[in-house]
Enzyme design. Structure first.
Site, PDB file in Angstrom:
ATOM      1  N   GLU A 140     -23.310  59.878  88.525  1.00  0.00           N
ATOM      2  CA  GLU A 140     -22.984  60.636  89.736  1.00  0.00           C
ATOM      3  C   GLU A 140     -23.258  59.813  90.985  1.00  0.00           C
ATOM      4  O   GLU A 140     -24.280  59.122  91.064  1.00  0.00           O
ATOM      5  CB  GLU A 140     -23.803  61.919  89.782  1.00  0.00           C
ATOM      6  CG  GLU A 140     -23.443  62.811  90.948  1.00  0.00           C
ATOM      7  CD  GLU A 140     -24.154  64.152  90.863  1.00  0.00           C
ATOM      8  OE1 GLU A 140     -23.889  64.890  89.886  1.00  0.00           O
ATOM      9  OE2 GLU A 140     -24.982  64.443  91.750  1.00  0.00           O
ATOM     10  N   HIS A 158     -16.926  67.113  92.875  1.00  0.00           N
ATOM     11  CA  HIS A 158     -17.696  68.326  93.148  1.00  0.00           C
ATOM     12  C   HIS A 158     -16.961  69.158  94.189  1.00  0.00           C
ATOM     13  O   HIS A 158     -16.230  68.627  95.015  1.00  0.00           O
ATOM     14  CB  HIS A 158     -19.078  67.974  93.712  1.00  0.00           C
ATOM     15  CG  HIS A 158     -19.999  67.342  92.713  1.00  0.00           C
ATOM     16  ND1 HIS A 158     -21.365  67.477  92.789  1.00  0.00           N
ATOM     17  CD2 HIS A 158     -19.757  66.587  91.614  1.00  0.00           C
ATOM     18  CE1 HIS A 158     -21.932  66.822  91.786  1.00  0.00           C
ATOM     19  NE2 HIS A 158     -20.983  66.267  91.062  1.00  0.00           N
ATOM     20  N   ARG A 175     -21.979  76.351  94.030  1.00  0.00           N
ATOM     21  CA  ARG A 175     -22.119  77.295  95.135  1.00  0.00           C
ATOM     22  C   ARG A 175     -22.260  76.533  96.431  1.00  0.00           C
ATOM     23  O   ARG A 175     -21.572  76.774  97.387  1.00  0.00           O
ATOM     24  CB  ARG A 175     -23.349  78.169  94.893  1.00  0.00           C
ATOM     25  CG  ARG A 175     -23.506  79.295  95.899  1.00  0.00           C
ATOM     26  CD  ARG A 175     -24.882  79.859  95.863  1.00  0.00           C
ATOM     27  NE  ARG A 175     -25.820  78.957  96.525  1.00  0.00           N
ATOM     28  CZ  ARG A 175     -27.112  79.251  96.686  1.00  0.00           C
ATOM     29  NH1 ARG A 175     -27.615  80.368  96.224  1.00  0.00           N
ATOM     30  NH2 ARG A 175     -27.907  78.391  97.282  1.00  0.00           N
ATOM     31  N   ALA A 190     -20.896  80.391  92.639  1.00  0.00           N
ATOM     32  CA  ALA A 190     -20.061  79.423  91.913  1.00  0.00           C
ATOM     33  C   ALA A 190     -19.119  80.140  90.956  1.00  0.00           C
ATOM     34  O   ALA A 190     -17.985  79.704  90.740  1.00  0.00           O
ATOM     35  CB  ALA A 190     -20.941  78.432  91.164  1.00  0.00           C
ATOM     36  N   ILE A 207      -0.410  30.846  92.359  1.00  0.00           N
ATOM     37  CA  ILE A 207      -1.092  32.106  92.665  1.00  0.00           C
ATOM     38  C   ILE A 207      -1.176  33.036  91.458  1.00  0.00           C
ATOM     39  O   ILE A 207      -1.821  34.076  91.515  1.00  0.00           O
ATOM     40  CB  ILE A 207      -0.423  32.850  93.848  1.00  0.00           C
ATOM     41  CG1 ILE A 207       1.015  33.243  93.489  1.00  0.00           C
ATOM     42  CG2 ILE A 207      -0.478  32.007  95.115  1.00  0.00           C
ATOM     43  CD1 ILE A 207       1.629  34.203  94.501  1.00  0.00           C
TER      44      ILE A 207
END
Lengths: 725, 725
Positions: free
Chosen positions: B84, B148, B178, B193, B500
């Site tokens: 997290e 979240h 919540r 929630a 490249i």
């Protein structure tokens, strides 16, 4: 770019395959710069045979029409040949013709055409109709095909019906003719080919390529040669794409004719028609057909050779070769169109002498490409139909799209049924007598059946002293690529692993390899080893056990009713078994093992036991029972060895399995002696418990069959030292 | 089936790659028979990391949701870890976090999640919003990501807006919380929630995976532990898929909690959350966050180590490892969720000690797979963006479908623009100072630029004594697979072939090869040699000439404005340059050279000279002119050597070209001495006539640039013996 020279050892970037119908070929030069010419100049030596399928800027494959192919061929400067046939009168004649077309295809004709005879319902669905023969030539013999169509004895409705049917079948080329004068006064809307040409363009736009006939010395019914030329121009102006001429005897006639056409503004390609004199009778036929006068020089020679058909044929070949050479040298003939009268020897000979016959046919894909525009995107097939391509084509003929790139996991493909086993182009060649000679007039046990397979694989004579040149799953003898593994296959077959399809592993062979190569030059081809066979339950049990030790092997084992269905393949995950890497392209993967298709295939494979073999015998006979028993109790197994760079493990695996089978049989055999006092039935049920116990709906038929199987296997164990081989 | 053992030498059929996001993986066992169990029992030792993409019975790839992946992992019995993070406050913090995520990804976390802070406009588009960070984690760092979302300070409209935006970005997982009590009285429709969970299900059905928080010792604000359990059950019943717990200090708490959950009927997975103690301050932070009481044993140790951060960190690691081990042994923890506080050292250490860290990450494909469900079918990319995958992802983010199987010839793909070079996840890392140090504070000539490339390729210090660790086209140092060819590349770069992008040829290496392998075990991987470089017109002229002798080479040469566009590729025919053959599958072909995409890429490639290099200097400065001159006059060339089984001819070809270039320069150099009496201009125009004469619209700018080029090349010729190397 340096062009392709077939013998060059170096790797070259080329666009063309030698096979006329090559899907993976670009139609146009790849230059996008202003600074490169768009001509084919920089592909010197490119193979003269162009792919059907160019690739356009948008969408995938782009179908190259016959006109485009013709044009490309003319620009390349390499002459071609084409072949005309007539629909035979009988079914067996039709079957023979298709075999002939198959053989002639190898020489690489640019197209073939099929004549139209109004009296015989040429647009109908009988096996011998023009429509059917043309469709078969296109879809099954895989030749670009032109269908003749006459108009004087048909109404517009009739013609529309025929054109619609032709389109439905994928036929894209029509030779638009007047036909005979409508003397019987049948209802008809057109009197001239020009009207038919115009009608086709009005109704179908550019869908059809339209060819018309030209007469180098004028049509017999024309007022004059000049009038006929004007009439020809009308036909061309009405929308014809090119001209095929009537036969003629002297090259000057054609040369003059072409010049005269160009003079009055006919610009389309003009192909000379040539009919080789094949016999005294055929010359008379030619004269009748063309209403031409045969030059004295020819007449005299023929007369002098009158009783010697062979000499006449040789003369005919010589005459044709000489005349055609002159035509080519004149520069006005881009190729030659042969009136074959459905015969092949003379035209093959002539084409070879002229250097037109493709001596090194090269496959665009491992399987025959169908030049039907509907299938132009087709690039992948399941391996199961490798020996039965016509069945595959038939069962997929209704598909809207054909797999390319990858088989993928699209919705399960819906295969059409294969109900009519007697469709002539699918039917086994060979009379009942021939087949019984090869497969046995009388079968006593499964070992007799195993013996047939053994004879087929080895090419050795069977017990009737006859070579087994086919089996129900394969109309032809072993392919070239199978011969190197034939002894190994034979060993398996003799022991009851009845192989019906296989391929060896190949690890990066050059794509021009004689045996394994396909696709354009300069590539590398690959194969995973593959084996597919029928075998009995006992063998399957042991195979299942031993497969655990061969984790690189994918397998799928299935029985007739599909209730026993055992595989370690990922769900809905086809397995590539043939692929190729080519310069300038994406990977091509033309063959897969696919479990969904396998479920469909197995029905066909199991049915063939009955349809082609069991039905040779009287109902209820012992021989029929032997075959039916096998069909009902054996399993169809396919194995893929994923570890293609190494020698395949499949031989070792299967021989171990068979050794184990025999060991168990020996043990059981001695057990049988011991229990002779026990009831026969309980001994049998002991055996049954380790076979076929999964197939509950077979319990009724299983017992007697298993009993026979058991007794036979013991019996054959006892008999083996005195085997037939 | 015998399962996979990573060290087994034999070939095995496995379903899994070690990389968590592997598209070419089947989700379910392949058995179709009744007689095989559907469990994973027969895949002992299968890699614990499952593919994102299973294959369903219908359609192609089937995206495996996080819930399904979690479930599969639980069934496999192999524990996982997850991480997290919180959105940093600054742009540079965000850039650093993304680099961190990139590094952590290698260890194989099952997912990461990003916290939500209502005060900071978390659903907005700033570089530091939760939404942006989550999207970047998913789409650019290629991690399965949970966003979240809290509900107490948002209206339903707000929430719907956020959910819609998340869906748009491809985010498929929400941790529904919540949030803090809405004490400031912001408008809000939800207080719990549970309501958010319910709302998500009502509005979005099963689109989102919804996780919820659990509190092993009860929520601090709950009436009681039992009440809180009931509340948790409500959340789960409302539609949550799994639970992540708040941190805790003793394993017993979690174990009891899980048992209690099961007792009241909560069946979903419960993942323990662990926050390693990383410093004295972080412990205080943990306490504040969780409102938990820290056990005395921990408090005492921390107090005693108070001034020794390192010791505290070690202790924290030890404490976490011990506790997690206990959790795993208890059998109720399927994995562990780390609260990282955006730091990586401790969690990396802990994961490694627990054996959770994937020590042998294996690529599913040669390029990083994006676990965005919208891209789940993506299986092929043009090679040009190999070093700039984020640019590719960005420019294709709007596509409806992604290429798989073959690149094919679908309509030209439409690439989005790459206008904003400062998008933080695309922006070059490194300050202006750093870049000038590496690429030169002052550039006098193109040779100076060549020197930079040389230093980059060789890893040797440049004239400032600094290692050049990146160039505008590649943010990272040379990849492992390039190192073996780096000396050869260096030779070319020093002479003005500025590479490249490149890859060596590979001919059937095992797919588990450390350097070149990808895809599942037991396969074989292949590559065609590829080289892409900038170079001047003189070199291009000679290259064009010499390419004729190398027909196995495909080339595409283009200049900045696209007017010079020279290729021998087939029109609309992509070239496979990487492919693999795997057990049980179709061929996978993940990289192609495609001319359409090259036209798009070249704009990006040419622009990078200016955007990343020229802009470092003052407008109008000599250095800037040097770079601009190169961008305007050089060509971008790509070469594919199709003959992959043999040693590549590209080195020989290019060295011959450069030898020829130098020979011609020598000749011209002596000519220049001779014509010193002629006007300078006419000498220049003589040179110009063999360069760039095709680009008529450059005639205005060409003269001075070509003049500079010419003088420089002569100059460098003279200077070479005293070169910098």
């Amino acid at each position: 770019m340096v062009g392709e020279s077939p013998s060059s050892a170096g790797l070259v970037l080329t666009k063309h395959c030698s096979e006329p119908n090559a899907p993976s070929v670009c139609s146009s030069n790849g230059r996008t710069s202003d600074f490169e010419s768009d001509s084919e100049d920089h592909f010197p030596g490119a193979s003269h045979d162009r792919g059907v399928y160019g690739r356009g800027r948008r969408g995938s494959y782009q179908y190259l029409s016959l006109t485009e192919k013709l044009q490309a061929r003319i620009e390349s400067g390499e002459p071609f040949f084409s072949l005309e046939f007539f629909p035979p009168r009988t079914k067996s004649g039709a079957a023979n013709l298709l075999s002939r077309l198959e053989r002639l295809r190898h020489g690489g004709p640019l197209f073939c055409d099929i004549t139209w005879h109004p009296a015989g319902n040429p647009g109908g669905n009988s096996e011998t109709s023009s429509m059917t023969i043309a469709s078969a030539a296109l879809n099954y013999c895989c030749l670009e095909t032109i269908l003749h169509m006459t108009c004087t004895e048909a109404t517009v409705d009739d013609l529309n019906r025929h054109l619609a049917r032709a389109k439905e079948l994928g036929i894209k080329n029509i030779l638009a003719l007047r036909g005979d004068r409508n003397e019987e006064g049948r209802p008809s809307d057109f009197s001239y080919a020009t009207q038919l040409v115009r009608h086709i363009r009005e109704e179908y736009g550019n869908y059809f390529v339209v060819a018309v006939a030209g007469y180098p010395t004028g049509h017999p019914e024309a007022v004059s040669y000049e009038e006929d030329l004007k009439h020809l121009k009308e036909k061309v102006d009405a929308g014809a794409d090119f001209i095929i001429t009537q036969l003629f005897f002297k090259p000057e006639y054609f040369i003059k004719f072409v010049n005269d056409c160009r003079e009055i503004g006919i610009r389309v390609p003009i192909i000379p028609g040539v009919m080789p004199i094949q016999s005294y009778e055929s010359l008379r036929h030619m004269v009748k057909l063309s209403r031409l006068e045969v030059p004295d020089e020819i007449v005299n020679v023929i007369k002098s050779l009158k009783d010697n058909d062979e000499a006449i044929r040789n003369f005919g070949i010589h005459q044709a070769v000489t005349m055609i050479r002159t035509l080519f040298q004149s520069g006005v003939a881009p190729g030659v169109h042969f009136y074959t009268l459905n015969r092949e020897v003379a035209v093959t000979c002539i084409a070879k002498q002229l250097g037109l016959w493709n001596l090194h046919p090269h496959r665009a894909l491992p399987w025959k490409v169908v030049p039907n525009h509907r299938r132009c995107q087709e690039e992948i097939r399941p391996i199961f139909w490798a020996a039965r391509p016509n069945a595959y084509i038939y069962r997929t003929r209704h598909w809207d799209e054909f797999p390319n790139g990858r088989w993928g996991t699209a919705e399960s493909p819906a295969f059409g049924d294969l109900k009519d086993y007697y469709l002539f182009y699918l039917k086994s060649k060979g009379s009942k007598e021939e087949l019984l000679n090869m497969w046995g007039f009388y079968l006593e046990s499964e070992q007799d059946v195993w013996d047939v397979f053994y004879a087929y694989i080895t090419g050795r004579e069977n017990r009737n002293g006859v070579k087994v040149t086919r089996i129900p799953w394969n109309d032809d003898e072993l392919s070239e690529e199978t011969i190197p593994i034939s002894e190994k296959l034979a060993t398996l077959n003799r022991r009851g692993v009845l192989t019906i399809n296989s391929q060896p592993n190949v690890n990066g062979m050059p794509s021009n390899d004689e045996t394994f190569g396909w696709g354009q030059q300069g590539g590398y081809v690959y194969q995973k080893a593959y084996l597919e066979f029928f075998t009995c339950g006992k063998t399957v049990d042991i195979l299942k056990r031993l497969l655990v030790q061969y984790p690189q092997v994918n397998y799928h084992i299935i029985n007739k009713n599909g209730k026993f269905n055992y595989t370690n393949a990922y769900t809905n995950c086809p397995i590539a078994v043939t692929w190729g890497v080519f310069p300038g392209r994406e990977i091509i993967q033309p063959t897969v093992v696919d479990s969904e298709s396998y479920l469909v295939w197995k029905d066909e494979a199991f049915a063939l036991w009955i349809e082609q073999w069991a039905k040779l015998y009287e109902d209820g006979s012992k021989s029929q029972q032997v075959i039916e028993n096998i069909a009902n109790t054996y399993y169809l197994v396919n194995l893929v060895d994923n570890d293609f760079p190494k020698d395949t493990c499949l031989w070792e695996l299967l021989n171990l399995v068979l050794d184990e089978v025999e060991r168990e049989s020996c043990n059981n055999s001695s057990k049988l002696d011991q229990v002779s006092s026990e009831s026969f039935d309980s001994a049998i049920s002991q055996e049954l418990s380790c076979c076929e116990n999964e197939s509950s709906d077979q319990s009724h038929s299983a017992s007697p069959s298993a009993a026979i199987l058991y007794i036979q296997s013991v019996d054959s164990m006892v008999r083996r030292p005195t085997s037939h081989y």
